[in-house]
Design an enzyme around this catalytic site. Sequence first.
Site, PDB file in Angstrom:
ATOM      1  CD  GLN A 128      22.136 -13.952  15.071  1.00  0.00           C
ATOM      2  OE1 GLN A 128      21.737 -15.032  14.656  1.00  0.00           O
ATOM      3  NE2 GLN A 128      21.629 -12.817  14.663  1.00  0.00           N
ATOM      4  CG  ASP A 147      22.517  -7.499  11.993  1.00  0.00           C
ATOM      5  OD1 ASP A 147      22.728  -8.395  11.153  1.00  0.00           O
ATOM      6  OD2 ASP A 147      22.227  -7.739  13.179  1.00  0.00           O
ATOM      7  NE  ARG A 162      19.022  -6.857  11.407  1.00  0.00           N
ATOM      8  CZ  ARG A 162      18.476  -6.124  12.378  1.00  0.00           C
ATOM      9  NH1 ARG A 162      17.753  -5.052  12.069  1.00  0.00           N
ATOM     10  NH2 ARG A 162      18.650  -6.450  13.650  1.00  0.00           N
TER      11      ARG A 162
END
Length: 303
Positions: free
Chosen positions: A47, A189, A265
């Site tokens: 990121q 992820d 998440r």
Amino acid sequence: IHILVDALVSLGARIQYLGKIGFPPLKIKGTSLDGGEIYLSGDVSSQFISALLMIAPTMNRGLTIHLEGEIISVPYIKLTLGMMAQFGVKAHWEGNTIKIHPEEYKPIRYIVESDWSAASYWYAMAALADDAQIELKGLFKNSMQGDSKVADLFTDLGVATEFTDVGVILTKTNKVTKKMFHNFVNEPDLAQTFVVTCCMMNIPFLFTGLQTLKIKETDRIEALKNEMKKLGYLIYDSENSILEWNGERCQPDENPVIRTYEDHRMAMAFAPAAIKLGNIIIAEPKVVSKSYPAYWDDLKSVG
């Protein structure tokens, strides 16, 4: 976030910490960025790298990023560069160096693909259900998203994927592995989805390549260990990058409440466990608004 802030400051940004050094809140004064060359560790969150890449063409001298050591999360970097190219900005990536010249983005007509990371929770539901057929629209076979790997990975957990002209159809099968091994360095992820799903299916696992999990929305390695223990599963970690469950159980909490740690998440990965447990209580469910605001409504729509 000090890694990103330090990089931006070195490129000409004017940023002040208003509290603890290295953490928000920040005070940012708008100014053009000089650009130039920076050096970043290749094992930081992609990121940070993507953030710099996306603004690189707006810098006065463009940007050259030298990534030092092992580069992790490569598919996310490729995804960023691939989309930038579609909007007219080309990058040159050779070895550990990415170079982007000053350039203008060009508006185009664009179809936004659905989110493969979000799709992973529907794969989990298909795997945990006694029987399932689910259609997810807007997912493409030749996707730039690294998390499209979920389609292959869930074949080990009994879910087949059929690609159609408009998306995918997930179908429950009975072909399930006895133990799951995977290096998630390119799809970190997805880790929470597979940890919860494997435990609920009583499938031991050894997952590696999870070094970025400690610097995500929360320390996902500790969060997974803590919350799975509430459900009666003892998960062990090592080397800050490995999670393993060998089938060891403990007494579950009588009325477990799954903490989400302000992490979307955590909420979405644990929700499918209700299929096996009968019900599950998840704290701060609104965290899903970060990436999938309609998640709970979609779950209700299928019963």
